[in-house]
Scaffold this motif. Structure first.
Motif, PDB file in Angstrom:
ATOM      1  N   ILE A 144      -2.842  -6.527  -1.422  1.00  0.00           N
ATOM      2  CA  ILE A 144      -0.759  -6.686  -2.480  1.00  0.00           C
ATOM      3  C   ILE A 144      -1.408  -4.847  -2.777  1.00  0.00           C
ATOM      4  CG2 ILE A 144      -2.446  -7.283  -4.471  1.00  0.00           C
ATOM      5  CD1 ILE A 144       0.438  -8.074  -4.763  1.00  0.00           C
ATOM      6  N   ILE A 145      -2.544  -3.914  -3.384  1.00  0.00           N
ATOM      7  CA  ILE A 145      -3.509  -2.987  -3.396  1.00  0.00           C
ATOM      8  C   ILE A 145      -4.570  -3.621  -3.064  1.00  0.00           C
ATOM      9  CG2 ILE A 145      -4.092  -3.635  -5.728  1.00  0.00           C
ATOM     10  CD1 ILE A 145      -1.669  -1.297  -4.501  1.00  0.00           C
ATOM     11  N   ASP A 146      -4.805  -1.152  -2.763  1.00  0.00           N
ATOM     12  CA  ASP A 146      -5.942  -1.002  -2.318  1.00  0.00           C
ATOM     13  C   ASP A 146      -6.796   0.266  -3.348  1.00  0.00           C
ATOM     14  OD1 ASP A 146      -8.883  -1.635  -1.023  1.00  0.00           O
ATOM     15  OD2 ASP A 146      -8.379  -0.173   0.369  1.00  0.00           O
ATOM     16  N   LEU A 147      -7.825   0.160  -3.725  1.00  0.00           N
ATOM     17  CA  LEU A 147      -7.914   1.830  -4.608  1.00  0.00           C
ATOM     18  C   LEU A 147      -9.019   2.175  -4.547  1.00  0.00           C
ATOM     19  CD1 LEU A 147      -5.699   0.378  -6.706  1.00  0.00           C
ATOM     20  CD2 LEU A 147      -6.274   2.080  -7.766  1.00  0.00           C
ATOM     21  N   ASP A 148      -9.355   3.119  -3.540  1.00  0.00           N
ATOM     22  CA  ASP A 148     -10.691   3.857  -2.951  1.00  0.00           C
ATOM     23  C   ASP A 148     -11.037   5.089  -3.542  1.00  0.00           C
ATOM     24  OD1 ASP A 148     -11.682   1.672  -1.522  1.00  0.00           O
ATOM     25  OD2 ASP A 148     -10.406   2.322   0.459  1.00  0.00           O
ATOM     26  N   ILE A 149     -12.175   5.023  -4.466  1.00  0.00           N
ATOM     27  CA  ILE A 149     -12.663   6.708  -4.176  1.00  0.00           C
ATOM     28  C   ILE A 149     -13.480   7.748  -3.418  1.00  0.00           C
ATOM     29  CG2 ILE A 149     -14.238   7.923  -5.823  1.00  0.00           C
ATOM     30  CD1 ILE A 149     -13.884   5.420  -7.953  1.00  0.00           C
TER      31      ILE A 149
ATOM     32  N   ASP B  67       1.284  -3.400   8.677  1.00  0.00           N
ATOM     33  CA  ASP B  67       1.424  -2.733   7.947  1.00  0.00           C
ATOM     34  C   ASP B  67       1.594  -1.349   6.932  1.00  0.00           C
ATOM     35  OD1 ASP B  67       1.726  -1.716  11.217  1.00  0.00           O
ATOM     36  OD2 ASP B  67       4.165  -0.459  11.060  1.00  0.00           O
ATOM     37  N   PHE B  68       0.662  -1.331   6.516  1.00  0.00           N
ATOM     38  CA  PHE B  68       0.349  -0.741   5.059  1.00  0.00           C
ATOM     39  C   PHE B  68       0.930   1.281   4.735  1.00  0.00           C
ATOM     40  CE2 PHE B  68      -3.322  -2.890   5.953  1.00  0.00           C
ATOM     41  CZ  PHE B  68      -4.015  -2.835   4.989  1.00  0.00           C
ATOM     42  N   LEU B  69       1.319   1.134   3.740  1.00  0.00           N
ATOM     43  CA  LEU B  69       1.598   1.930   3.332  1.00  0.00           C
ATOM     44  C   LEU B  69       0.623   2.898   2.368  1.00  0.00           C
ATOM     45  CD1 LEU B  69       5.624   1.142   0.766  1.00  0.00           C
ATOM     46  CD2 LEU B  69       4.854   2.590   3.417  1.00  0.00           C
ATOM     47  N   ASN B  70       0.319   4.334   3.222  1.00  0.00           N
ATOM     48  CA  ASN B  70      -0.884   5.042   1.467  1.00  0.00           C
ATOM     49  C   ASN B  70      -0.118   5.891   1.391  1.00  0.00           C
ATOM     50  OD1 ASN B  70      -3.576   2.997   2.839  1.00  0.00           O
ATOM     51  ND2 ASN B  70      -1.696   3.060   4.200  1.00  0.00           N
ATOM     52  N   ILE B  71      -1.061   6.315   0.551  1.00  0.00           N
ATOM     53  CA  ILE B  71      -1.228   7.942  -0.708  1.00  0.00           C
ATOM     54  C   ILE B  71      -2.028   8.084  -1.037  1.00  0.00           C
ATOM     55  CG2 ILE B  71       1.724   7.327  -1.364  1.00  0.00           C
ATOM     56  CD1 ILE B  71       0.112   6.713  -3.768  1.00  0.00           C
ATOM     57  N   ALA B  72      -2.385   9.179  -1.415  1.00  0.00           N
ATOM     58  CA  ALA B  72      -3.504  10.437  -1.844  1.00  0.00           C
ATOM     59  C   ALA B  72      -3.167  10.560  -3.400  1.00  0.00           C
ATOM     60  CB  ALA B  72      -4.246  11.282  -1.079  1.00  0.00           C
ATOM     61  N   VAL B  73      -4.516  10.039  -4.359  1.00  0.00           N
ATOM     62  CA  VAL B  73      -3.495  10.624  -5.763  1.00  0.00           C
ATOM     63  C   VAL B  73      -4.808  11.383  -6.231  1.00  0.00           C
ATOM     64  CG1 VAL B  73      -3.605   9.468  -7.957  1.00  0.00           C
ATOM     65  CG2 VAL B  73      -2.677   8.208  -5.648  1.00  0.00           C
ATOM     66  N   ALA B  74      -4.495  12.774  -7.236  1.00  0.00           N
ATOM     67  CA  ALA B  74      -6.010  13.359  -7.288  1.00  0.00           C
ATOM     68  C   ALA B  74      -5.431  13.048  -8.953  1.00  0.00           C
ATOM     69  CB  ALA B  74      -5.110  14.460  -7.031  1.00  0.00           C
TER      70      ALA B  74
ATOM     71  N   ASN C  46       0.029  -4.125   1.753  1.00  0.00           N
ATOM     72  CA  ASN C  46       0.632  -4.050   3.221  1.00  0.00           C
ATOM     73  C   ASN C  46       1.053  -5.736   2.906  1.00  0.00           C
ATOM     74  OD1 ASN C  46      -1.821  -5.622   3.447  1.00  0.00           O
ATOM     75  ND2 ASN C  46      -1.473  -5.253   5.439  1.00  0.00           N
ATOM     76  N   ILE C  47       1.439  -5.566   1.626  1.00  0.00           N
ATOM     77  CA  ILE C  47       1.837  -6.902   1.136  1.00  0.00           C
ATOM     78  C   ILE C  47       3.484  -7.187   0.243  1.00  0.00           C
ATOM     79  CG2 ILE C  47       1.490  -9.287  -0.093  1.00  0.00           C
ATOM     80  CD1 ILE C  47      -1.447  -8.833   0.822  1.00  0.00           C
ATOM     81  N   GLY C  48       4.080  -7.736   0.401  1.00  0.00           N
ATOM     82  CA  GLY C  48       5.183  -7.738  -1.019  1.00  0.00           C
ATOM     83  C   GLY C  48       5.505  -6.118  -0.748  1.00  0.00           C
ATOM     84  N   GLU C  49       6.558  -6.034  -2.346  1.00  0.00           N
ATOM     85  CA  GLU C  49       7.426  -4.105  -2.443  1.00  0.00           C
ATOM     86  C   GLU C  49       6.290  -3.349  -2.893  1.00  0.00           C
ATOM     87  OE1 GLU C  49      10.578  -4.410  -5.265  1.00  0.00           O
ATOM     88  OE2 GLU C  49      10.190  -7.004  -5.250  1.00  0.00           O
ATOM     89  N   ARG C  50       5.897  -2.813  -0.640  1.00  0.00           N
ATOM     90  CA  ARG C  50       5.221  -1.894  -0.902  1.00  0.00           C
ATOM     91  C   ARG C  50       5.090  -0.958  -1.699  1.00  0.00           C
ATOM     92  NH1 ARG C  50       4.546  -1.448   4.904  1.00  0.00           N
ATOM     93  NH2 ARG C  50       6.918  -0.645   5.042  1.00  0.00           N
ATOM     94  N   GLU C  51       6.276  -0.158  -1.767  1.00  0.00           N
ATOM     95  CA  GLU C  51       6.202   1.245  -2.837  1.00  0.00           C
ATOM     96  C   GLU C  51       6.443   0.752  -4.188  1.00  0.00           C
ATOM     97  OE1 GLU C  51       9.329   5.108  -2.897  1.00  0.00           O
ATOM     98  OE2 GLU C  51      10.445   3.205  -2.064  1.00  0.00           O
ATOM     99  N   LYS C  52       6.880  -0.497  -4.337  1.00  0.00           N
ATOM    100  CA  LYS C  52       6.249  -0.708  -6.032  1.00  0.00           C
ATOM    101  C   LYS C  52       4.957  -1.239  -6.097  1.00  0.00           C
ATOM    102  CE  LYS C  52       8.547  -4.048  -9.522  1.00  0.00           C
ATOM    103  NZ  LYS C  52       9.221  -5.235  -9.246  1.00  0.00           N
ATOM    104  N   ASN C  53       3.960  -1.837  -5.063  1.00  0.00           N
ATOM    105  CA  ASN C  53       2.855  -1.785  -5.206  1.00  0.00           C
ATOM    106  C   ASN C  53       2.526  -0.461  -5.273  1.00  0.00           C
ATOM    107  OD1 ASN C  53       3.455  -4.382  -5.058  1.00  0.00           O
ATOM    108  ND2 ASN C  53       2.508  -4.194  -2.460  1.00  0.00           N
TER     109      ASN C  53
END
Length: 171
Positions: A93-98, A53-60, A11-18
């Protein structure tokens, strides 16, 4: 190969680019194969709400790495992209959770899988269910929880539909 599901948010900066940079870093790791990326969802902050607000995705992904090694990679990517931990649930700027690692239950001092709060978070379950609808754990957690949520009230909105990794990466 191990089947792993991640949640990535910013939710910081260029969110999609992050988000793209985080996925690119995963793709560049020799022991990781990115299989699927969800659409991008915009979500209201949870916990500490005085933030963007955050941008969120899931990755497999598939990997030969053990769960602890995967956690190290996620934290390394966060550090490379400039993650600073100042406020719990604060801006980042980024958060990765398993979220999931195979069908395993892992409970150590530094890692709990399945992610202990994923069933409480529509912003995690909506993108996760998109890329893993037939995964038993996802189905069990998502079906019950998402029925109880009013997705719009929870602040989860489709921000950008994504149908492939290439489309997500802008190729």
């Amino acid at each position: 190969m191990n089947e792993v599901y991640l949640s990535i948010g910013t939710n910081i900066g260029e969110r999609e680019k992050n988000l793209q940079q985080a996925v690119q870093a995963l793709m560049e790791h020799s022991a990781v194969r990115v299989k699927h990326v969800s659409s991008i969802y915009e979500t209201a902050a949870v916990g500490y709400t005085e933030q963007a607000d955050f941008l969120n995705i899931a990755v497999a992904i598939e990997t030969k790495l053990i769960a602890r090694e995967m956690l190290d990679i996620c934290q390394s990517i966060e550090n490379e992209l400039g993650r600073v931990r100042e406020i719990r649930w604060g801006p980042r700027i980024i958060d990765l959770d398993i979220l999931l690692y195979n069908q395993e239950n892992i409970d150590t001092e530094s890692l709990i899988i399945p992610h202990p709060r994923m069933h409480e978070r529509a912003f995690v379950l909506v993108p996760l269910q998109e890329i893993a609808p037939s995964n038993g754990i996802v189905h069990e957690k998502a079906t019950h929880t998402l029925q109880a949520f009013n997705i719009e009230q929870e602040g989860v909105k489709l921000w950008k539909k994504v149908d492939s990794i290439e489309e997500f990466m802008g190729n």
